[in-house]
Design an enzyme around this catalytic site. Structure first.
Site, short mmCIF file in Angstrom:
data_model
loop_
_atom_site.label_atom_id
_atom_site.label_comp_id
_atom_site.label_asym_id
_atom_site.label_seq_id
_atom_site.Cartn_x
_atom_site.Cartn_y
_atom_site.Cartn_z
N GLU A 178 111.09 66.49 10.68
CA GLU A 178 111.00 67.75 11.41
C GLU A 178 112.06 68.71 10.88
O GLU A 178 113.22 68.65 11.30
CB GLU A 178 111.24 67.52 12.91
CG GLU A 178 110.26 66.57 13.55
CD GLU A 178 110.13 66.81 15.06
OE1 GLU A 178 109.02 67.15 15.49
OE2 GLU A 178 111.13 66.71 15.79
N GLU A 190 116.96 68.34 18.72
CA GLU A 190 117.51 68.93 19.96
C GLU A 190 118.57 67.99 20.57
O GLU A 190 119.54 68.47 21.17
CB GLU A 190 116.37 69.24 20.94
CG GLU A 190 115.59 70.47 20.47
CD GLU A 190 114.11 70.47 20.83
OE1 GLU A 190 113.70 69.74 21.73
OE2 GLU A 190 113.36 71.23 20.17
N GLY A 236 105.15 69.67 19.39
CA GLY A 236 105.88 70.18 20.54
C GLY A 236 105.01 71.12 21.36
O GLY A 236 104.18 70.70 22.17
N GLY A 237 105.17 72.41 21.15
CA GLY A 237 104.48 73.42 21.95
C GLY A 237 102.98 73.21 22.08
O GLY A 237 102.42 73.31 23.17
N HIS A 256 115.96 63.19 17.70
CA HIS A 256 115.37 64.53 17.67
C HIS A 256 116.46 65.57 17.45
O HIS A 256 117.57 65.44 17.96
CB HIS A 256 114.62 64.81 18.97
CG HIS A 256 113.74 66.02 18.86
ND1 HIS A 256 114.24 67.30 18.98
CD2 HIS A 256 112.42 66.15 18.61
CE1 HIS A 256 113.24 68.16 18.80
NE2 HIS A 256 112.12 67.49 18.57
N ASN A 309 105.24 65.60 22.00
CA ASN A 309 106.57 65.61 22.61
C ASN A 309 106.59 66.74 23.63
O ASN A 309 106.69 67.91 23.25
CB ASN A 309 107.63 65.80 21.52
CG ASN A 309 109.03 65.92 22.10
OD1 ASN A 309 109.24 65.77 23.30
ND2 ASN A 309 109.99 66.21 21.23
N TRP A 310 106.49 66.37 24.90
CA TRP A 310 106.41 67.40 25.95
C TRP A 310 107.75 68.08 26.19
O TRP A 310 107.80 69.09 26.89
CB TRP A 310 105.94 66.77 27.26
CG TRP A 310 104.53 66.28 27.26
CD1 TRP A 310 103.67 66.19 26.19
CD2 TRP A 310 103.78 65.81 28.40
NE1 TRP A 310 102.46 65.68 26.59
CE2 TRP A 310 102.50 65.44 27.95
CE3 TRP A 310 104.09 65.64 29.75
CZ2 TRP A 310 101.51 64.93 28.79
CZ3 TRP A 310 103.11 65.13 30.59
CH2 TRP A 310 101.85 64.79 30.12
N LYS A 311 108.82 67.50 25.67
CA LYS A 311 110.18 68.03 25.92
C LYS A 311 110.39 68.17 27.44
O LYS A 311 109.85 67.37 28.20
CB LYS A 311 110.40 69.33 25.14
CG LYS A 311 110.08 69.12 23.65
CD LYS A 311 110.53 70.21 22.74
CE LYS A 311 110.14 69.86 21.30
NZ LYS A 311 110.59 70.83 20.33
N SER A 325 106.17 73.41 14.51
CA SER A 325 105.14 74.45 14.61
C SER A 325 103.78 74.00 14.05
O SER A 325 103.07 74.78 13.41
CB SER A 325 105.60 75.75 13.93
OG SER A 325 106.79 76.22 14.57
N GLY A 384 109.62 75.06 16.91
CA GLY A 384 109.51 76.10 17.93
C GLY A 384 109.69 77.51 17.41
O GLY A 384 109.86 78.44 18.18
P1 13P Z 1 107.08 72.57 17.97
O1 13P Z 1 105.75 71.94 17.63
O2 13P Z 1 107.07 73.31 19.26
O3 13P Z 1 107.63 73.36 16.83
O4 13P Z 1 108.11 71.34 18.20
C1 13P Z 1 108.15 70.32 17.28
C2 13P Z 1 109.00 69.24 17.82
O5 13P Z 1 110.20 69.40 18.01
C3 13P Z 1 108.35 67.96 18.15
O6 13P Z 1 109.29 66.97 18.40
#
Ligand code: 13P
Length: 252
Positions: free
Chosen positions: A169, A99, A236-237, A97, A9-11, A215, A175
């Protein structure tokens, strides 16, 4: 055997040129060295979808969006429909998600509406659920996840559930560098599978991929993925770095 999946997930990261370049380097990598056990999925911002779809022609990588509109078409300025996403060649969409739930006030009802639209447009849905820190500390995490499933997902038919991948999640792990322990992940994934079994039966529950997100990185992926009810990760990251993402895709 359930499908194993590692989805990035590149956000809201990378401009068009950066995103195409990055996708090109992943395509090259996985063409030469396919992730043997996992389906790799890239979920870039909308504007990258059509371009990346052209790049990932070898079929080793699948493509997904990070959101879709809650209506099929029409006068909804700024929105992108599930059908438009499908028309780029994408096969997946991330919905629910945390977010989106937090910053854009998406509730279970809206997420359910989007989920049905996405499935009806032929997209598979990576359906995200998870509790916030205070809910876990209050021992409410199973209740919260149960509600998210009940209200967001369980109106689907058994046939439609085939189009779902669940991503657990825990919001406190996203994050933050805090990861659920492999045992915490397994405990919740098992719980989720039991809820699905209760609602849709054992065959359906056994087939359903449940991913962990929060994470996840090369140093913890193998241990988390080794748990029996964890079928991969939503990253994510670490999905923004080639070495990290490819290492996670190979962590089974
Ligand atoms: P991180 O891996 O940066 O914690 O993010 C997870 C995420 O929200 C994937 O959708």
């Amino acid at each position: 055997m359930r499908k194993k999946i590692v989805a990035g997930n590149w956000k809201m990261n990378m401009d068009l040129a950066e995103g195409l370049k990055f996708a090109g380097s992943l395509e090259k990598y996985f063409k030469e060295k396919p992730a043997e056990k996992a389906q790799v999925i890239l979920c870039p911002p909308f504007i990258h979808l059509a371009g990346i779809s052209e790049i990932i022609k070898h079929g080793k990588i699948a493509l997904g969006a990070q959101n879709c509109a809650s209506d099929a078409s029409g006068a909804y300025t700024g929105e992108v429909s599930a059908w438009m996403i499908k028309s780029t060649g994408a096969q997946y969409v991330i919905l629910g998600h945390s977010e989106r739930r937090t910053y854009y006030h998406e509730d279970d009802k809206l997420i359910n509406k989007k989920t049905l639209l996405a499935i009806n447009s032929g997209l598979k849905v990576i359906f995200c659920i998870g509790e916030v820190k205070s809910e876990r500390e209050a021992g409410q995490h199973f209740l919260i996840v149960r509600r998210q499933l009940e209200e967001g997902l369980f109106s689907l038919t058994e046939e439609q559930i085939d189009m779902i991948v669940i991503a657990y999640e825990p919001v406190w792990a996203i994050g933050t560098g805090l990861t659920a322990t492999p045992d915490q992940a397994q405990e919740m994934h098992k719980f989720i599978r039991e809820q699905v079994k209760e609602k849709y039966g054992n065959d359906c529950a056994k087939k359903l991929p449940i991913l962990y997100g929060g994470s996840c990185k090369p140093s913890n992926a193998a241990e988390i993925f080794s748990k029996p009810d964890v079928d991969g990760g939503l990253i994510g990251g670490a999905a923004l770095k080639k070495e990290d993402f490819t290492a996670i895709a190979e962590a089974f």
